[in-house]
Structure formats: structure tokens, C-alpha cells
Design a protein around this motif. Structure first.
Motif, mmCIF file in Angstrom:
data_model
loop_
_atom_site.group_PDB
_atom_site.id
_atom_site.type_symbol
_atom_site.label_atom_id
_atom_site.label_comp_id
_atom_site.label_asym_id
_atom_site.label_seq_id
_atom_site.Cartn_x
_atom_site.Cartn_y
_atom_site.Cartn_z
ATOM 1 N N MET A 99 103.921 -39.983 -51.627
ATOM 2 C CA MET A 99 104.446 -41.114 -52.395
ATOM 3 C C MET A 99 105.960 -41.011 -52.515
ATOM 4 N N GLY A 100 106.623 -42.165 -52.628
ATOM 5 C CA GLY A 100 108.052 -42.199 -52.858
ATOM 6 C C GLY A 100 108.345 -42.138 -54.342
ATOM 7 N N HIS A 101 109.632 -42.178 -54.692
ATOM 8 C CA HIS A 101 110.023 -42.095 -56.095
ATOM 9 C C HIS A 101 109.458 -43.241 -56.926
ATOM 10 N N VAL A 158 106.159 -45.724 -77.892
ATOM 11 C CA VAL A 158 107.296 -45.334 -78.720
ATOM 12 C C VAL A 158 107.722 -43.896 -78.468
ATOM 13 N N ARG A 159 106.763 -42.997 -78.314
ATOM 14 C CA ARG A 159 107.092 -41.574 -78.188
ATOM 15 C C ARG A 159 107.493 -41.169 -76.765
ATOM 16 N N THR A 160 107.235 -42.022 -75.784
ATOM 17 C CA THR A 160 107.580 -41.678 -74.396
ATOM 18 C C THR A 160 109.068 -41.924 -74.151
ATOM 19 N N THR A 161 109.757 -40.909 -73.678
ATOM 20 C CA THR A 161 111.181 -41.028 -73.356
ATOM 21 C C THR A 161 111.363 -41.059 -71.839
ATOM 22 N N ALA A 162 112.568 -41.443 -71.422
ATOM 23 C CA ALA A 162 112.869 -41.459 -69.992
ATOM 24 C C ALA A 162 112.767 -40.046 -69.419
ATOM 25 N N ARG A 163 113.181 -39.062 -70.195
ATOM 26 C CA ARG A 163 113.112 -37.677 -69.724
ATOM 27 C C ARG A 163 111.662 -37.206 -69.579
ATOM 28 N N ASP A 164 110.784 -37.702 -70.444
ATOM 29 C CA ASP A 164 109.355 -37.378 -70.303
ATOM 30 C C ASP A 164 108.833 -37.860 -68.956
ATOM 31 N N ILE A 165 109.211 -39.086 -68.606
ATOM 32 C CA ILE A 165 108.746 -39.682 -67.354
ATOM 33 C C ILE A 165 109.307 -38.920 -66.161
ATOM 34 N N ASN A 171 114.182 -38.270 -61.008
ATOM 35 C CA ASN A 171 115.417 -38.122 -61.771
ATOM 36 C C ASN A 171 115.694 -39.403 -62.551
ATOM 37 N N LEU A 172 116.575 -39.305 -63.536
ATOM 38 C CA LEU A 172 116.860 -40.444 -64.409
ATOM 39 C C LEU A 172 117.380 -41.653 -63.642
ATOM 40 N N GLY A 173 118.199 -41.406 -62.639
ATOM 41 C CA GLY A 173 118.748 -42.515 -61.877
ATOM 42 C C GLY A 173 117.682 -43.327 -61.159
ATOM 43 N N SER A 174 116.569 -42.692 -60.815
ATOM 44 C CA SER A 174 115.496 -43.396 -60.098
ATOM 45 C C SER A 174 114.869 -44.493 -60.945
ATOM 46 N N GLY A 181 114.812 -50.869 -63.171
ATOM 47 C CA GLY A 181 115.802 -51.515 -64.018
ATOM 48 C C GLY A 181 115.980 -50.846 -65.365
ATOM 49 N N SER A 182 114.866 -50.449 -65.994
ATOM 50 C CA SER A 182 114.937 -49.797 -67.294
ATOM 51 C C SER A 182 113.647 -49.041 -67.562
ATOM 52 N N LYS A 183 113.705 -48.169 -68.547
ATOM 53 C CA LYS A 183 112.498 -47.435 -68.945
ATOM 54 C C LYS A 183 111.441 -48.397 -69.460
ATOM 55 N N ASP A 184 111.840 -49.392 -70.274
ATOM 56 C CA ASP A 184 110.877 -50.347 -70.815
ATOM 57 C C ASP A 184 110.151 -51.110 -69.713
ATOM 58 N N ALA A 185 110.910 -51.534 -68.698
ATOM 59 C CA ALA A 185 110.291 -52.272 -67.593
ATOM 60 C C ALA A 185 109.293 -51.383 -66.857
ATOM 61 N N LEU A 186 109.641 -50.124 -66.674
ATOM 62 C CA LEU A 186 108.733 -49.185 -66.015
ATOM 63 C C LEU A 186 107.465 -48.985 -66.845
ATOM 64 N N LEU A 187 107.618 -48.791 -68.154
ATOM 65 C CA LEU A 187 106.453 -48.594 -69.012
ATOM 66 C C LEU A 187 105.546 -49.824 -69.029
ATOM 67 N N ALA A 188 106.161 -51.005 -69.012
ATOM 68 C CA ALA A 188 105.361 -52.230 -68.976
ATOM 69 C C ALA A 188 104.559 -52.307 -67.693
ATOM 70 N N GLN A 189 105.185 -51.980 -66.557
ATOM 71 C CA GLN A 189 104.476 -51.990 -65.276
ATOM 72 C C GLN A 189 103.376 -50.940 -65.255
ATOM 73 N N ALA A 190 103.634 -49.792 -65.872
ATOM 74 C CA ALA A 190 102.627 -48.732 -65.929
ATOM 75 C C ALA A 190 101.427 -49.182 -66.761
#
Length: 209
Positions: free
Chosen positions: A1-3, A21-28, A35-38, A44-53
Motif C-alpha cells: 500500500m502507498g501512504h 476527539v482523542r485521535t491526534t495527527a501524531r496518533d495516525i 509522516n505528518l506531511g502525508s 488536506g487535513s486530519k479532520d478530512a482524513l478521519l471523516a474518510q476513515a
């Protein structure tokens, strides 16, 4: 799998363990081995990623209900299986029964849904994306109850019956999360609908005259 895929899978695991609420970008990042830049690059953002997840966790649920129903029919559900295809009370009861049976497995997902509802503005970005996803999910739920292929469902059916099923689903899940012992069963829900239909049919002028 890719990033991109790694991030999504890592975010799904974080959601199931910690919620929104408790999930941080560093947790992911730690869970996915990226890495954070990914996160910004791919989502686009941590929130967008969590919504997709979250959406990725919810989507298979409808397929699971349908597979379970098909398996029961194949095992010999008899005349009841034929009635389900008509989208009547038997199918109504059977779909709800399948949804309720899935509560132990889907409990973490429903808890996350309540988290979005109760946290309000703290999850404003996620909330907006999930509202949009709910619009899409409504047609899938309608297809389950009507037996009509999702791509062939008239828009007015999704916007009326679909809203009814969604409202019932949300209320039912709150009951089962709060107190399974007193929660409404598929049989009780179906009997309530049957009585309502009979009462409506017995009203003067109910036949249109």
C-alpha cells in the motif's frame, strides 16, 4: 500500500480505539508508519482524513446486512423469503433484525456517530463531511428495505422513505447503545408499523372516497 492507503487504515484503527476527539495527527502517523506531511498532501487535513476513515468503516455495514439476508434465503427461508422481495412487512422486519444482530460489532461505529452529534462545534469540519456522506448513505439504506437496486431508486423515494428509515435507524441505535435489555426489537418495530397501517386503512375516507 502507498501512504494514502496506509493513512486511511491507520486512521480507521485510531477511530475504533480512541474516537474522533482523542485521535491526534501524531496518533495516525504512528499507527500508519507515515509522516505528518502525508496527511496534508493526501487528505488536506486530519479532520478530512478521519471523516474518510469513518465513511470507510460504515460503508461495509450495508453489504453485511444484505449478505446475511441472502444467506438466510439460500438456507431455505421459505415463503418468507419471497415476501421479502416485495419489500413488505416481512422484509422490513428481516432487515431490522439483521441490523440489530450487528450491534455488538458495529457498536464502536455508532458510538463515534454519537460523538459527532454531541461534540458539536469541536468537530465542525468532520460533521459537515459526514452530513454529506449521510445523504449518499440514505439511498443504500432505502435499497435494503425496498429491494430495489440503488441505481434505479427514484429520487422522491430516497427523499421520503429514505429519511424515514434513517430516522428510525438513528433512534434505534441510541436505544441499543443505551440499554440493550429495553431496546426495541425488530418484531416490535414491525408490529407497530402493522398496527399503524391497519388503523390508517380503517379510517373513514381512507379509500379516497
Amino acid at each position: 500500500m502507498g501512504h494514502r492507503e496506509d493513512l486511511l487504515e491507520g486512521a480507521k484503527r485510531c477511530l475504533l480505539e480512541k474516537g474522533f476527539v482523542r485521535t491526534t495527527a501524531r496518533d495516525i502517523v504512528k499507527e500508519s508508519g507515515t509522516n505528518l506531511g502525508s496527511i496534508g498532501y493526501h487528505y488536506g487535513s486530519k479532520d478530512a482524513l478521519l471523516a474518510q476513515a469513518f465513511i470507510a468503516l460504515v460503508e461495509p455495514m450495508g453489504d453485511d446486512y444484505e449478505k446475511a439476508r441472502a444467506a438466510r434465503e439460500a438456507a431455505g427461508a421459505g415463503a418468507e423469503a419471497g415476501a421479502e422481495e416485495a419489500g413488505g412487512l416481512e422484509r422490513f422486519r428481516d432487515v431490522w433484525a439483521g441490523i440489530i444482530r450487528s450491534v455488538p460489532e458495529s457498536r464502536p461505529i455508532w458510538m463515534m456517530t454519537l460523538e459527532v452529534v454531541t461534540q458539536g462545534e469541536r468537530l465542525a469540519g468532520i460533521r459537515k463531511l459526514l452530513i454529506e456522506a449521510q445523504e449518499e448513505g440514505r439511498s443504500g439504506l432505502t435499497a435494503m428495505f425496498t429491494g430495489i437496486e440503488e441505481s434505479k431508486l427514484p429520487a422522491e423515494v430516497v427523499d421520503t422513505e429514505g429519511r424515514l428509515y434513517t430516522t428510525l435507524l438513528n433512534g434505534l441505535m441510541v436505544q441499543w447503545l443505551f440499554d440493550p435489555d429495553s431496546a426495541t426489537t425488530a418484531e416490535q418495530l414491525t408490529e407497530g408499523l402493522r398496527r399503524l397501517m391497519e388503523r390508517d386503512g380503517s379510517r373513514p375516507g381512507a379509500d379516497g372516497r
